[in-house]
Motif scaffolding. Sequence first.
Motif, mmCIF file in Angstrom:
data_model
loop_
_atom_site.group_PDB
_atom_site.id
_atom_site.type_symbol
_atom_site.label_atom_id
_atom_site.label_comp_id
_atom_site.label_asym_id
_atom_site.label_seq_id
_atom_site.Cartn_x
_atom_site.Cartn_y
_atom_site.Cartn_z
ATOM 1 N N GLU A 29 0.828 -1.205 0.000
ATOM 2 C CA GLU A 29 0.000 0.000 0.000
ATOM 3 C C GLU A 29 0.864 1.257 0.000
ATOM 4 O O GLU A 29 0.640 2.169 -0.796
ATOM 5 N N LEU A 30 1.850 1.300 0.880
ATOM 6 C CA LEU A 30 2.716 2.473 0.950
ATOM 7 C C LEU A 30 3.512 2.628 -0.338
ATOM 8 O O LEU A 30 3.639 3.724 -0.873
ATOM 9 N N GLU A 31 4.024 1.529 -0.857
ATOM 10 C CA GLU A 31 4.795 1.601 -2.099
ATOM 11 C C GLU A 31 3.942 2.149 -3.236
ATOM 12 O O GLU A 31 4.383 3.003 -4.006
ATOM 13 N N MET A 32 2.693 1.692 -3.339
ATOM 14 C CA MET A 32 1.797 2.177 -4.383
ATOM 15 C C MET A 32 1.525 3.673 -4.221
ATOM 16 O O MET A 32 1.589 4.434 -5.191
ATOM 17 N N LEU A 33 1.247 4.100 -3.001
ATOM 18 C CA LEU A 33 0.962 5.508 -2.759
ATOM 19 C C LEU A 33 2.172 6.393 -3.032
ATOM 20 O O LEU A 33 2.045 7.487 -3.589
ATOM 21 N N LEU A 34 3.354 5.918 -2.675
ATOM 22 C CA LEU A 34 4.565 6.697 -2.931
ATOM 23 C C LEU A 34 4.876 6.768 -4.425
ATOM 24 O O LEU A 34 5.299 7.811 -4.923
ATOM 25 N N ARG A 35 4.657 5.683 -5.139
ATOM 26 C CA ARG A 35 4.869 5.712 -6.595
ATOM 27 C C ARG A 35 3.886 6.668 -7.260
ATOM 28 O O ARG A 35 4.227 7.394 -8.189
ATOM 29 N N GLN A 36 2.652 6.648 -6.788
ATOM 30 C CA GLN A 36 1.631 7.545 -7.311
ATOM 31 C C GLN A 36 2.018 9.000 -7.033
ATOM 32 O O GLN A 36 1.932 9.855 -7.919
ATOM 33 N N LEU A 37 2.483 9.271 -5.832
ATOM 34 C CA LEU A 37 2.912 10.618 -5.462
ATOM 35 C C LEU A 37 4.097 11.047 -6.325
ATOM 36 O O LEU A 37 4.146 12.172 -6.820
ATOM 37 N N ASP A 38 5.045 10.150 -6.531
ATOM 38 C CA ASP A 38 6.207 10.439 -7.362
ATOM 39 C C ASP A 38 5.771 10.800 -8.786
ATOM 40 O O ASP A 38 6.252 11.778 -9.366
ATOM 41 N N ASP A 40 2.855 11.953 -9.683
ATOM 42 C CA ASP A 40 2.142 13.235 -9.625
ATOM 43 C C ASP A 40 3.114 14.411 -9.535
ATOM 44 O O ASP A 40 2.896 15.449 -10.154
ATOM 45 N N ILE A 41 4.185 14.237 -8.772
ATOM 46 C CA ILE A 41 5.200 15.298 -8.652
ATOM 47 C C ILE A 41 5.850 15.539 -10.015
ATOM 48 O O ILE A 41 5.994 16.693 -10.450
ATOM 49 N N LYS A 42 6.207 14.477 -10.708
ATOM 50 C CA LYS A 42 6.815 14.628 -12.035
ATOM 51 C C LYS A 42 5.850 15.309 -13.002
ATOM 52 O O LYS A 42 6.241 16.164 -13.799
ATOM 53 N N HIS A 43 4.567 14.942 -12.917
ATOM 54 C CA HIS A 43 3.552 15.561 -13.774
ATOM 55 C C HIS A 43 3.444 17.062 -13.479
ATOM 56 O O HIS A 43 3.379 17.881 -14.405
ATOM 57 N N GLY A 58 -1.551 21.272 -3.777
ATOM 58 C CA GLY A 58 -2.192 20.108 -3.195
ATOM 59 C C GLY A 58 -1.278 18.941 -2.866
ATOM 60 O O GLY A 58 -1.612 18.130 -2.013
ATOM 61 N N LEU A 59 -0.139 18.825 -3.530
ATOM 62 C CA LEU A 59 0.721 17.677 -3.265
ATOM 63 C C LEU A 59 1.405 17.766 -1.904
ATOM 64 O O LEU A 59 1.649 16.736 -1.273
ATOM 65 N N ALA A 60 1.708 18.961 -1.450
ATOM 66 C CA ALA A 60 2.348 19.101 -0.134
ATOM 67 C C ALA A 60 1.432 18.569 0.959
ATOM 68 O O ALA A 60 1.868 17.807 1.835
ATOM 69 N N SER A 61 0.150 18.929 0.897
ATOM 70 C CA SER A 61 -0.774 18.450 1.925
ATOM 71 C C SER A 61 -0.985 16.952 1.810
ATOM 72 O O SER A 61 -1.111 16.254 2.816
ATOM 73 N N ARG A 62 -1.000 16.425 0.593
ATOM 74 C CA ARG A 62 -1.133 14.975 0.410
ATOM 75 C C ARG A 62 0.079 14.239 0.983
ATOM 76 O O ARG A 62 -0.056 13.179 1.591
ATOM 77 N N THR A 63 1.248 14.831 0.819
ATOM 78 C CA THR A 63 2.458 14.236 1.377
ATOM 79 C C THR A 63 2.396 14.235 2.899
ATOM 80 O O THR A 63 2.780 13.252 3.541
ATOM 81 N N GLN A 64 1.906 15.312 3.480
ATOM 82 C CA GLN A 64 1.771 15.375 4.935
ATOM 83 C C GLN A 64 0.771 14.327 5.440
ATOM 84 O O GLN A 64 0.974 13.725 6.490
ATOM 85 N N GLU A 65 -0.298 14.096 4.682
ATOM 86 C CA GLU A 65 -1.264 13.056 5.049
ATOM 87 C C GLU A 65 -0.611 11.676 5.007
ATOM 88 O O GLU A 65 -0.843 10.845 5.891
ATOM 89 N N LEU A 66 0.199 11.429 3.984
ATOM 90 C CA LEU A 66 0.930 10.164 3.889
ATOM 91 C C LEU A 66 1.855 9.996 5.090
ATOM 92 O O LEU A 66 1.965 8.909 5.655
ATOM 93 N N THR A 67 2.526 11.064 5.444
ATOM 94 C CA THR A 67 3.452 11.040 6.580
ATOM 95 C C THR A 67 2.716 10.627 7.847
ATOM 96 O O THR A 67 3.165 9.728 8.564
ATOM 97 N N ALA A 68 1.596 11.266 8.110
ATOM 98 C CA ALA A 68 0.825 10.951 9.310
ATOM 99 C C ALA A 68 0.285 9.528 9.268
ATOM 100 O O ALA A 68 0.300 8.812 10.273
ATOM 101 N N ARG A 69 -0.154 9.111 8.105
ATOM 102 C CA ARG A 69 -0.764 7.793 7.963
ATOM 103 C C ARG A 69 0.225 6.653 8.206
ATOM 104 O O ARG A 69 -0.126 5.620 8.779
ATOM 105 N N PHE A 70 1.463 6.828 7.782
ATOM 106 C CA PHE A 70 2.429 5.743 7.855
ATOM 107 C C PHE A 70 3.518 5.946 8.910
ATOM 108 O O PHE A 70 4.437 5.134 9.005
ATOM 109 N N ALA A 71 3.416 6.999 9.701
ATOM 110 C CA ALA A 71 4.454 7.295 10.694
ATOM 111 C C ALA A 71 4.625 6.164 11.715
ATOM 112 O O ALA A 71 5.755 5.851 12.098
#
Length: 93
Positions: A29-38, A40-43, A58-71
């Motif tokens: 799950e984390l790998e998929m979300l990080l690849r998706q984020l990567d 999106d950042i490139k896009h 919007g990507l900064a807040s999504r990254t912060q949500e990922l951080t909290a979710r997987f911390a």
Amino acid sequence: MLPDNENTLKAHLKNLHRSLEETGEVDDELEMLLRQLDGDIKHVLTKRAEDPDANTYGLASRTQELTARFALRHPHLEPALRELGNILASMGI
């Protein structure tokens, strides 16, 4: 040539990918979300290169949500994800 903040972002993404490969503990799950984020950042970076006035928020807040979710499950990644969110926020992404 890329602006300094984009170079910083790309370097940080490379370091994050290296950290992920070295840990070997990342769940699907984390790998998929990080690849998706990567992706999106490139896009967003491509979109900004084509149109500097494009809305790329919007990507900064999504990254912060990922951080909290997987911390809790991946505490070793939390500082790198937090820094990624800070970089994106400083770029207005």
